[in-house]
Write a protein that holds these residues in place. Structure first.
Motif, short mmCIF file in Angstrom:
data_model
loop_
_atom_site.label_atom_id
_atom_site.label_comp_id
_atom_site.label_asym_id
_atom_site.label_seq_id
_atom_site.Cartn_x
_atom_site.Cartn_y
_atom_site.Cartn_z
N VAL A 29 -6.71 3.87 -0.26
CA VAL A 29 -5.80 3.21 -0.22
C VAL A 29 -5.21 3.48 -1.77
O VAL A 29 -5.90 3.70 -1.99
N GLU A 30 -3.69 3.51 -2.05
CA GLU A 30 -3.83 3.36 -2.67
C GLU A 30 -2.16 2.00 -3.51
O GLU A 30 -1.49 1.80 -2.60
N ILE A 31 -2.43 2.12 -4.46
CA ILE A 31 -1.74 1.45 -4.82
C ILE A 31 -1.31 0.49 -6.06
O ILE A 31 -1.95 0.72 -7.01
N GLY A 32 -0.47 0.57 -5.40
CA GLY A 32 1.31 -0.01 -7.36
C GLY A 32 0.19 -1.36 -7.74
O GLY A 32 0.52 -2.27 -6.84
N TRP A 33 -0.29 -1.34 -9.19
CA TRP A 33 -0.22 -2.24 -10.05
C TRP A 33 -0.87 -2.11 -11.59
O TRP A 33 -0.99 -0.79 -11.57
N GLY A 34 0.10 -2.91 -11.99
CA GLY A 34 0.29 -3.20 -13.50
C GLY A 34 1.03 -1.36 -14.08
O GLY A 34 -0.02 -0.89 -14.96
N GLN A 73 -10.09 11.95 -8.30
CA GLN A 73 -8.73 10.57 -8.09
C GLN A 73 -8.69 10.87 -8.78
O GLN A 73 -8.96 10.18 -10.45
N PRO A 74 -7.01 11.13 -10.16
CA PRO A 74 -6.25 10.61 -10.75
C PRO A 74 -6.63 9.42 -10.92
O PRO A 74 -5.87 8.66 -10.23
N GLY A 75 -6.40 8.77 -12.29
CA GLY A 75 -6.46 7.09 -12.80
C GLY A 75 -7.71 6.50 -12.28
O GLY A 75 -8.94 6.86 -11.83
N PRO A 76 -7.56 5.42 -12.03
CA PRO A 76 -8.54 4.34 -12.81
C PRO A 76 -8.83 4.21 -10.66
O PRO A 76 -8.05 4.34 -9.79
N VAL A 77 -9.53 3.91 -10.29
CA VAL A 77 -11.18 3.72 -8.92
C VAL A 77 -11.77 2.86 -8.84
O VAL A 77 -12.22 2.37 -9.77
N VAL A 78 -11.35 2.22 -7.46
CA VAL A 78 -12.52 0.89 -7.00
C VAL A 78 -12.85 1.79 -5.82
O VAL A 78 -12.22 2.06 -5.47
N VAL A 79 -14.53 1.12 -6.20
CA VAL A 79 -14.63 1.90 -4.94
C VAL A 79 -16.03 0.05 -4.65
O VAL A 79 -16.08 -0.67 -5.12
N GLN A 94 0.49 1.76 -12.99
CA GLN A 94 -0.18 2.53 -12.31
C GLN A 94 -0.50 2.61 -10.85
O GLN A 94 0.23 1.23 -10.30
N VAL A 95 -1.28 3.74 -10.24
CA VAL A 95 -1.37 3.46 -8.85
C VAL A 95 -2.91 3.68 -8.89
O VAL A 95 -4.21 3.88 -10.19
N LEU A 128 1.02 -1.15 -0.17
CA LEU A 128 -0.23 0.05 0.12
C LEU A 128 0.96 0.88 0.11
O LEU A 128 1.50 1.68 0.91
N GLN A 129 0.79 2.14 -1.06
CA GLN A 129 1.72 3.14 -1.27
C GLN A 129 1.16 4.18 -0.12
O GLN A 129 1.71 5.41 -0.02
N ARG A 130 -0.27 4.18 0.42
CA ARG A 130 -0.69 5.85 0.63
C ARG A 130 -2.06 5.01 1.61
O ARG A 130 -2.85 3.89 0.86
N THR A 131 -2.12 5.20 2.81
CA THR A 131 -3.74 4.94 3.32
C THR A 131 -4.40 5.88 4.54
O THR A 131 -3.13 6.62 4.49
N GLU A 132 -5.30 6.20 4.23
CA GLU A 132 -6.22 7.11 4.66
C GLU A 132 -7.60 6.31 5.40
O GLU A 132 -8.41 5.50 4.71
#
Length: 161
Positions: free
Chosen positions: A91-96, A133-139, A98-99, A73-77
């Protein structure tokens, strides 16, 4: 591909064995668990072996939340969305290359007019978070809304989900 499992364990449920079996069977990379309290955290301690990254926010009501990840996890809140005092995990996860930004959340159930208003404010705030949020987002989570709810549809549209 990224495998995500979101599961509402129900605070009063005592069948951690079934939850662990579902996790083994699904073999997810990231797990979002809802309605976790301290007892659930203790009973699921074995997850830390395969999921070294975690964010835990247990509560004794039905709004505790936990996230476990095989990926760093690159960032958590911990967020409280819509001015409703229940936690969500971002959270931010480095994946493929990208973040990926992931929000684990559990808005209150619309069991009364007051709670429906709170849930709707939370869904609106989730959409605002996702859209920002920039880039891909999952809820992921128990949104306490049906797919045909106008508030759920507004979440999808406004959040660009």
């Amino acid at each position: 591909s990224l495998r995500l499992l979101s599961l509402n364990v129900h605070t009063a449920n005592t069948r951690a064995d079934l939850v662990l079996a579902a996790i083994r069977e699904g073999n997810p990379d990231v797990i979002v668990l809802l309605e976790v309290n301290e007892r659930w955290i203790e009973e699921l301690a074995s997850l830390r072996t395969g999921y070294p990254a975690s964010v835990l926010e247990p509560r004794e009501d039905n709004f505790g939340i936990a996230l476990f990840s095989r990926l760093p996890l690159q960032r958590t809140e911990i967020l409280e969305l819509g001015d409703v005092p229940v936690p969500s995990i971002a959270v931010e996860i480095g994946w493929g290359g990208q973040v990926l930004r992931l929000l684990g959340t559990h808005p209150v159930p619309p069991g009364s007019a007051e709670y429906a208003g709170e849930r709707n404010r939370q869904l609106s705030a989730i959409a605002e978070w996702a859209r920002s949020q920039p880039g891909p987002v999952v809820v992921a989570g128990d949104l306490n809304a049906t797919p045909w709810s106008p508030y759920f549809r507004a979440l999808l549209e406004a959040g660009r989900l």
